[in-house]
Scaffold this motif. Sequence first.
Motif, PDB file in Angstrom:
ATOM      1  N   UNK A  57      11.212  26.857  56.872  1.00  0.00           N
ATOM      2  CA  UNK A  57      10.368  27.455  55.583  1.00  0.00           C
ATOM      3  C   UNK A  57      11.470  27.336  54.496  1.00  0.00           C
ATOM      4  N   UNK A  58      12.745  27.794  54.538  1.00  0.00           N
ATOM      5  CA  UNK A  58      13.435  27.688  53.481  1.00  0.00           C
ATOM      6  C   UNK A  58      13.775  26.323  52.916  1.00  0.00           C
ATOM      7  N   UNK A  59      13.525  25.390  53.523  1.00  0.00           N
ATOM      8  CA  UNK A  59      13.882  23.952  53.239  1.00  0.00           C
ATOM      9  C   UNK A  59      12.453  23.366  52.942  1.00  0.00           C
ATOM     10  N   UNK A  60      11.491  23.924  52.771  1.00  0.00           N
ATOM     11  CA  UNK A  60      10.130  23.559  52.785  1.00  0.00           C
ATOM     12  C   UNK A  60      10.021  22.560  51.402  1.00  0.00           C
ATOM     13  N   UNK A  61      10.475  23.001  50.338  1.00  0.00           N
ATOM     14  CA  UNK A  61      10.813  22.373  49.067  1.00  0.00           C
ATOM     15  C   UNK A  61      11.920  21.526  48.767  1.00  0.00           C
ATOM     16  N   UNK A  62      12.468  21.444  49.857  1.00  0.00           N
ATOM     17  CA  UNK A  62      14.154  20.569  49.617  1.00  0.00           C
ATOM     18  C   UNK A  62      13.458  19.140  49.817  1.00  0.00           C
ATOM     19  N   UNK A  63      14.421  18.222  49.414  1.00  0.00           N
ATOM     20  CA  UNK A  63      14.202  16.870  49.595  1.00  0.00           C
ATOM     21  C   UNK A  63      13.798  16.399  50.873  1.00  0.00           C
ATOM     22  N   UNK A  64      12.877  15.681  50.888  1.00  0.00           N
ATOM     23  CA  UNK A  64      12.328  15.209  52.438  1.00  0.00           C
ATOM     24  C   UNK A  64      12.608  13.947  53.202  1.00  0.00           C
ATOM     25  N   UNK A  65      13.515  13.286  52.400  1.00  0.00           N
ATOM     26  CA  UNK A  65      14.182  12.173  53.101  1.00  0.00           C
ATOM     27  C   UNK A  65      14.686  12.300  54.513  1.00  0.00           C
ATOM     28  N   UNK A  66      15.479  13.189  54.537  1.00  0.00           N
ATOM     29  CA  UNK A  66      16.221  13.369  55.915  1.00  0.00           C
ATOM     30  C   UNK A  66      15.061  13.596  57.079  1.00  0.00           C
ATOM     31  N   UNK A  67      14.176  13.942  56.837  1.00  0.00           N
ATOM     32  CA  UNK A  67      12.875  14.183  57.853  1.00  0.00           C
ATOM     33  C   UNK A  67      12.404  12.995  58.429  1.00  0.00           C
ATOM     34  N   UNK A  68      12.618  11.855  57.779  1.00  0.00           N
ATOM     35  CA  UNK A  68      11.934  10.697  58.315  1.00  0.00           C
ATOM     36  C   UNK A  68      12.623  10.215  59.680  1.00  0.00           C
ATOM     37  N   UNK A  69      14.222   9.845  59.413  1.00  0.00           N
ATOM     38  CA  UNK A  69      15.023   9.611  60.581  1.00  0.00           C
ATOM     39  C   UNK A  69      14.769  10.718  61.707  1.00  0.00           C
ATOM     40  N   UNK A  70      14.856  11.934  61.332  1.00  0.00           N
ATOM     41  CA  UNK A  70      14.669  13.133  62.535  1.00  0.00           C
ATOM     42  C   UNK A  70      13.407  12.851  63.293  1.00  0.00           C
TER      43      UNK A  70
END
Length: 210
Positions: A57-70
């Motif tokens: 929830x804390x990183x909901x508005x953070x840059x989302x680029x790291x989510x793709x490789x994850x």
Amino acid sequence: FRTLTDTLDRRLQLLFYVSFTNTAIKYATVIVTYVANTVHFEAINQRCTMQRTHLEFEFKNAPQEPKRPFEFFMYFKFCLINLMMMIQVCGIFAQYGEVGKGSVSQVRVHFAIYAFVLWNYTENMADYCYFINGSVLKYYRQFNLQLGSLRDEMDGLRPGGMLLHHCCELSDRLEELRRRCREIHDLQRESFRMHQFQLIGLMLSTLINN
């Protein structure tokens, strides 16, 4: 045990020894983990599961680029585990077919099924450890991008009437990032503390296989 390892092929017998030892280690790992998790369930739930949800929830508005490789590696791992399960199930059916011909004892089939169930349980434990620590890596990358953005804003500060106000805002954001960094570190530490027995068991099992 004699029935399980009864064969004239010494190499096959060695394989049975390794398989039996691996299963014994996994069994001990499962028992120790089950007891530890039962005793510390509330702490595990609060310090790992709830903490990860909070950070998401804390990183909901953070840059989302790291989510793709994850997410890619999560899907890849899911497909790989299912492929391994299918191979093991095919192996069990192959042994079951040999029982009908009388060339393989039914004890080996029962042992293969039991080893498969234990493998699934230990794989689930390792999967949760991988998921938590993969999430930690994702949060650290998002945190690093946020920190870089804040540093760029600080480099762009120029003397003026609103300088003090901007400095106060940046200071508050830096404090927020410091708190998030501590929470990520705490999640990683608790994850390793919770999974230490599983990791030892899996390392021993891998060592014996090698």
